[in-house]
Design an enzyme around this catalytic site. Structure first.
Site, PDB file in Angstrom:
ATOM      1  N   ASN A   9       0.870  -1.168   0.000  1.00 17.59           N
ATOM      2  CA  ASN A   9       0.000   0.000   0.000  1.00 17.59           C
ATOM      3  C   ASN A   9       0.910   1.222   0.000  1.00 17.59           C
ATOM      4  OD1 ASN A   9      -1.782   2.062   0.459  1.00 17.59           O
ATOM      5  ND2 ASN A   9      -2.267   1.475   2.576  1.00 17.59           N
ATOM      6  N   LYS A  11       0.215   4.276  -0.409  1.00 19.61           N
ATOM      7  CA  LYS A  11      -0.396   5.495   0.141  1.00 19.61           C
ATOM      8  C   LYS A  11      -0.106   6.683  -0.787  1.00 19.61           C
ATOM      9  CE  LYS A  11      -0.099   3.402   4.642  1.00 19.61           C
ATOM     10  NZ  LYS A  11      -0.084   3.558   6.078  1.00 19.61           N
ATOM     11  N   HIS A  94      -9.579   1.882   4.081  1.00 18.29           N
ATOM     12  CA  HIS A  94      -8.358   1.971   4.887  1.00 18.29           C
ATOM     13  C   HIS A  94      -8.598   2.925   6.058  1.00 18.29           C
ATOM     14  CE1 HIS A  94      -4.268   2.963   6.091  1.00 18.29           C
ATOM     15  NE2 HIS A  94      -3.940   1.792   5.567  1.00 18.29           N
ATOM     16  N   GLU A  96      -6.932   5.255   7.229  1.00 21.25           N
ATOM     17  CA  GLU A  96      -6.645   6.669   6.936  1.00 21.25           C
ATOM     18  C   GLU A  96      -7.806   7.314   6.188  1.00 21.25           C
ATOM     19  OE1 GLU A  96      -2.893   5.809   5.122  1.00 21.25           O
ATOM     20  OE2 GLU A  96      -2.126   5.248   7.097  1.00 21.25           O
ATOM     21  N   GLU A 164      -6.117  -4.426  10.176  1.00 23.49           N
ATOM     22  CA  GLU A 164      -5.054  -3.486  10.497  1.00 23.49           C
ATOM     23  C   GLU A 164      -5.402  -2.730  11.774  1.00 23.49           C
ATOM     24  OE1 GLU A 164      -2.743  -2.456   6.643  1.00 23.49           O
ATOM     25  OE2 GLU A 164      -4.373  -1.026   6.866  1.00 23.49           O
ATOM     26  N   GLY A 170       2.090   2.379  10.727  1.00 23.36           N
ATOM     27  CA  GLY A 170       3.103   3.416  10.592  1.00 23.36           C
ATOM     28  C   GLY A 170       3.755   3.820  11.905  1.00 23.36           C
ATOM     29  N   SER A 210       2.834  -2.059  10.356  1.00 19.24           N
ATOM     30  CA  SER A 210       4.277  -2.196  10.631  1.00 19.24           C
ATOM     31  C   SER A 210       4.809  -3.599  10.361  1.00 19.24           C
ATOM     32  CB  SER A 210       4.595  -1.771  12.068  1.00 19.24           C
ATOM     33  OG  SER A 210       4.249  -0.418  12.274  1.00 19.24           O
TER      34      SER A 210
HETATM   35  P1  PGA Z   1       2.490   0.334   7.659  1.00 15.68           P
HETATM   36  O1  PGA Z   1       1.089   0.595   6.949  1.00 15.68           O
HETATM   37  O2  PGA Z   1       3.011  -0.976   7.135  1.00 15.68           O
HETATM   38  O3  PGA Z   1       3.343   1.496   7.267  1.00 15.68           O
HETATM   39  O4  PGA Z   1       2.234   0.278   9.132  1.00 15.68           O
HETATM   40  C1  PGA Z   1       0.187  -0.445   6.693  1.00 15.68           C
HETATM   41  C2  PGA Z   1      -1.063   0.118   6.078  1.00 15.68           C
HETATM   42  O5  PGA Z   1      -1.502   1.204   6.457  1.00 15.68           O
HETATM   43  O6  PGA Z   1      -1.651  -0.525   5.181  1.00 15.68           O
END
Ligand code: PGA
Length: 248
Positions: A9, A11, A94, A96, A164, A170, A210
């Protein structure tokens, strides 16, 4: 058996030129991968990415899709537009999007139906926030996200769920493999109760938050975890390839 699926992903990262360079770096590193390999990239990268992955084992995904066919929806991108470029997967809901752009279980449901009816494969994200977790509301939140997000959907053969935990995205904090396995097990049991044993048995559920080369093996060894949705670590070819090749 469920085939593992590792999806990047990206982003809001990588210009089209940067996307092309990253994919070219990635191609030789993942060509023998056993899992299904997907990269979900910004809309503006899709065109060049589609050309770059042609003839490889890398599949293309988008990061969102409109719930309508076409029309007056400024800023939205339709499923048909994605499909024509060669997009196969699409991330929906997602955290976000839920946090910053007002995405709800209802809009997730509409987008998921729209993706499915246009032959796109949705990667539907669910997960609890830190506050919800600390208040012991994880199951309640997940149940609502799953039941409302998939309301009216009966065919799960093209659906992937990404669990998630929001506090792990993140942040460098990962759910322990046991924890992630247990929570994904809960989601699977919920699917079983609502949609039947066969659906639950075949549905792929990823872990995201992460996930990186140093912890992917442990996570992927868990019975309920069928893959990963990778943010930060998907932006470096070696890191993403190391996760994809976790079995080697
Ligand atoms: P991350 O993000 O691996 O940077 O924690 C995962 C995601 O948001 O899909």
């Amino acid at each position: 058996m469920r085939k593992p699926i590792i999806a990047g992903n990206w982003k809001m990262n990588k210009t089209a030129a940067e996307a092309e360079a990253l994919i070219n770096e990635l191609k030789p590193l993942v060509k023998k991968a056993k899992p299904e390999v997907v990269i979900c990239v910004p809309y503006t990268d899709l065109w060049i990415a589609a050309k770059s992955v042609l003839g490889t084992n890398i599949k293309l995904g988008a990061e969102n899709v409109a719930w309508a066919d076409s029309g007056a929806f400024t800023g939205e991108i339709s499923a048909a537009m994605l499909k024509e470029i060669g997009v196969e997967y699409v991330i929906i809901g997602h955290s976000e999007r839920r946090q910053y752009f007002g995405e709800t279980n209802e809009s997730v449901n509409k987008r998921t139906k729209q993706a499915l009816s246009n032959g796109l494969k949705p990667i539907v994200c669910v997960g609890e926030t830190l506050e919800e977790r600390e208040k012991n509301k994880t199951k309640k939140v997940l149940k609502k996200q799953v039941l409302e997000g998939f309301d009216g959907i009966t065919d799960f053969s093209n659906i992937v769920i990404a669990y998630e935990p929001v506090w792990a995205i993140g942040t460098g904090k990962t759910a322990t493999a046991e924890d992630a396995n247990k929570t994904i097990g809960y989601i699977r049991s919920l699917i079983k109760k609502t949609y039947g044993a066969e659906v639950a048995k075949n549905l792929r559920i990823q872990y995201g938050g992460s996930m990186k080369p140093s912890n992917c093996k442990e996570l992927m060894a868990m019975r309920n975890i069928d893959g990963g949705l990778i943010g930060g670590a998907a932006l470096k070819a070696e890191d993403f390839a190391a996760i994809v090749n976790y079995k080697d």
